[in-house]
Design an enzyme around this catalytic site. Structure first.
Site, PDB file in Angstrom:
ATOM      1  N   HIS A 159      17.716  65.170 -43.781  1.00  0.00           N
ATOM      2  CA  HIS A 159      17.304  63.987 -44.554  1.00  0.00           C
ATOM      3  C   HIS A 159      18.014  62.712 -44.096  1.00  0.00           C
ATOM      4  O   HIS A 159      17.623  61.618 -44.499  1.00  0.00           O
ATOM      5  CB  HIS A 159      17.590  64.200 -46.044  1.00  0.00           C
ATOM      6  CG  HIS A 159      16.759  65.271 -46.684  1.00  0.00           C
ATOM      7  ND1 HIS A 159      15.379  65.234 -46.687  1.00  0.00           N
ATOM      8  CD2 HIS A 159      17.105  66.413 -47.336  1.00  0.00           C
ATOM      9  CE1 HIS A 159      14.913  66.302 -47.327  1.00  0.00           C
ATOM     10  NE2 HIS A 159      15.931  67.038 -47.720  1.00  0.00           N
ATOM     11  N   ASP A 195      12.543  73.841 -43.193  1.00  0.00           N
ATOM     12  CA  ASP A 195      13.134  73.685 -44.524  1.00  0.00           C
ATOM     13  C   ASP A 195      12.020  73.392 -45.532  1.00  0.00           C
ATOM     14  O   ASP A 195      10.976  72.846 -45.173  1.00  0.00           O
ATOM     15  CB  ASP A 195      14.139  72.524 -44.500  1.00  0.00           C
ATOM     16  CG  ASP A 195      14.927  72.388 -45.784  1.00  0.00           C
ATOM     17  OD1 ASP A 195      16.056  72.900 -45.829  1.00  0.00           O
ATOM     18  OD2 ASP A 195      14.414  71.759 -46.743  1.00  0.00           O
ATOM     19  N   HIS A 197      11.911  71.158 -47.695  1.00  0.00           N
ATOM     20  CA  HIS A 197      11.739  69.714 -47.873  1.00  0.00           C
ATOM     21  C   HIS A 197      11.449  69.022 -46.543  1.00  0.00           C
ATOM     22  O   HIS A 197      11.963  69.425 -45.504  1.00  0.00           O
ATOM     23  CB  HIS A 197      13.005  69.111 -48.499  1.00  0.00           C
ATOM     24  CG  HIS A 197      13.389  69.777 -49.790  1.00  0.00           C
ATOM     25  ND1 HIS A 197      14.321  70.796 -49.842  1.00  0.00           N
ATOM     26  CD2 HIS A 197      12.941  69.597 -51.050  1.00  0.00           C
ATOM     27  CE1 HIS A 197      14.447  71.199 -51.099  1.00  0.00           C
ATOM     28  NE2 HIS A 197      13.616  70.504 -51.851  1.00  0.00           N
ATOM     29  N   ASP A 284      15.229  77.433 -48.113  1.00  0.00           N
ATOM     30  CA  ASP A 284      14.871  77.114 -49.498  1.00  0.00           C
ATOM     31  C   ASP A 284      13.372  77.297 -49.740  1.00  0.00           C
ATOM     32  O   ASP A 284      12.862  76.927 -50.800  1.00  0.00           O
ATOM     33  CB  ASP A 284      15.332  75.710 -49.907  1.00  0.00           C
ATOM     34  CG  ASP A 284      15.151  74.662 -48.836  1.00  0.00           C
ATOM     35  OD1 ASP A 284      14.524  74.956 -47.800  1.00  0.00           O
ATOM     36  OD2 ASP A 284      15.620  73.521 -49.036  1.00  0.00           O
TER      37      ASP A 284
HETATM   38 ZN   LIG Z   1      15.537  71.654 -48.342  1.00  0.00          ZN
END
Ligand SMILES: [Zn+2]
Length: 341
Positions: A159, A195, A197, A284
Site C-alpha cells: 500500500h 493479497d 487488498h 488474507d
Molecule cells: Zn491485505
C-alpha cells in the site's frame, strides 16, 4: 528455498489503529511473522539474514523527503510534546492544498499518510528498514541465480507509494525488489499481487513505466479497502499504458472464481514475457481472515504456489498481509512448498 528474516520486525509493536469507528490494537502484529518463521523453518526452508544496502536504494522507488519523514516521525511527535498514538487526523482531500507540506508534525502526518490505520511507534523505522532490506536481499539472491527466494517482510509494503504510507505499509518492499531486479539487468519484471487488498502503492509507483508490469487480484474496491484505487479501468498511463491489470473480485469469492481470475493474470504475465517475477504474497484471501472477505481454504495455497511456479520464472515472494494468525504459517508455507517441488 532461502527465506530472508530479521528479528527487527518485532520492534514495530504496540500500535493502535482506527478501525470501523474504534481505536483498536492493530491487526498487523509481530506474532504473524513469528508464526510464519516457525512454519517455514519446520518445512525445511533455510532462514537467512537480510544484507546491508545503501539507503540510496530506497530512492529508486521512494521520495527522499518521505523517507526522512518516516525515519524521524516518532521522535518529532515526542519532541513537539504530543501524547498518545502517532496517527494522522486530517488529510488533504478535494478542495484542500495538496502541493503544500505543513512543517508541523500533525500536518506532515496528514500529508504523507492516507489512512488512520497505520501507526508509527518508536521501533517502526527499524522494522520498516529491515523489511525493505529483506525484500532486496531476496531479489539479490534471485538475481544471483536462485530459482526463487522469499522475504518474510513485516510490516508489509504494497500500500506504500512513492511518498504516501497507509494500510499497515510504510516502504514498498515488493517495489524495491522489482527495482533491484531491474537494476541487476532484468529488462522486464512483473509484480503479481495476490493479497486480498489492492496494491495501490505498487500500482502508483510503476503507473507510467513499461519495464515493470503490475497485475493484481483483489477485493473489489467498491466495498473493500483501499476503496479509491484498484478498479478494472485503471491500466497505466503514458509509456505504462496497458502494463497495469486489475482483476477486482466481489466479496465472498471462493476458489473456482479465484482460480479463473488467477489464470487470466498468468496469461497476461506470459504475454508480457518478463525475465523475473515478484509476488506480493498476502494470504488474507483466507476464509477466516478477520478483515477480508474471500473464501480460500488452506488446501488452496499449494495450488496457488503451483500455478505461480508453473510460470517457470525466477521468483521473489514478498510477504504482504494475512491476519488469520493461527493459519498464516500453514498458508504461506503452502505457497512456498510448491516452488521446492
Ligand atoms: Zn491485505
Amino acid at each position: 528455498m532461502k527465506a530472508v528474516y530479521s528479528p527487527l520486525h518485532a520492534r514495530h509493536d504496540g500500535g493502535f489503529e482506527l478501525y470501523r469507528g474504534q481505536l483498536v490494537p492493530t491487526f498487523e502484529t509481530p506474532d504473524r511473522a513469528e508464526i510464519i518463521r516457525a512454519a517455514i523453518a519446520a518445512a525445511g526452508h533455510e532462514l537467512v539474514q537480510p544484507r546491508e544496502f545503501p539507503e540510496s536504494r530506497l530512492l529508486g522507488v521512494h521520495d527522499g523527503e518521505f523517507v526522512e519523514f518516516l525515519r524521524g516521525a516518532h521522535a518529532r511527535w515526542q519532541s513537539e510534546g504530543r501524547q498518545g498514538h502517532v496517527i494522522p487526523s486530517g488529510f488533504p482531500a478535494r478542495g484542500l492544498r495538496q502541493d503544500r507540506r505543513p512543517s508541523g508534525i500533525s500536518g506532515s502526518l496528514g500529508y504523507y499518510a492516507f489512512d488512520a490505520s497505520t501507526p508509527i511507534v518508536a521501533g517502526t523505522w527499524d522494522a520498516v528498514l529491515a523489511a525493505a532490506r529483506s525484500a532486496m536481499t531476496a531479489a539479490a539472491l534471485v538475481a544471483e541465480g536462485e530459482r526463487a527466494a522469499y522475504a518474510l517482510c513485516r510490516p508489509p509494503g504494497h500500500h506504500a507509494a512513492r511518498s504516501t504510507y497507509g494500510g499497515y505499509c510504510y516502504l514498498n518492499n515488493a517495489a524495491l525488489a522489482a527495482q533491484y531486479l531491474r537494476d541487476a539487468g532484468h529488462r522486464r519484471v512483473t509484480i503479481l499481487d495476490v493479497d486480498y487488498h489492492h496494491g495501490n502503492g505498487t500500482q502508483e509507483i510503476f503507473w507510467e513505466r513499461e519495464d515493470v508490469q503490475f497485475v493484481s487480484l483483489h477485493g473489489d474496491p467498491e466495498t473493500e479497502y483501499p476503496w479509491f484505487l484498484g478498479y478494472a479501468d485503471e491500466r497505466g498511463a503514458g509509456p505504462g499504458e496497458g502494463f497495469t491489470l486489475n482483476l477486482p473480485l466481489p466479496a465472498g469469492t471462493a476458489w473456482d472464481a479465484y482460480a479463473a481470475a488467477l489464470q487470466t493474470a498468468l496469461g497476461a504475465i506470459t504475454r508480457y514475457d518478463p525475465e523475473s517475477l515478484v509476488v506480493s504474497l498476502g494470504v488474507d484471501t483466507f476464509v477466516s481472515d478477520p478483515i477480508s472477505s474471500f473464501k480460500l481454504e488452506s488446501r488452496h495455497y499449494p495450488l496457488i504456489g503451483g500455478l505461480l511456479a508453473g510460470l517457470r520464472l525466477p521468483t521473489v515472494l514478498v510477504q504482504e498481509g494475512g491476519y488469520a494468525v493461527a493459519e498464516i504459517g500453514e498458508n504461506v508455507a503452502g505457497v512456498l512448498g510448491a516452488f521446492a517441488d
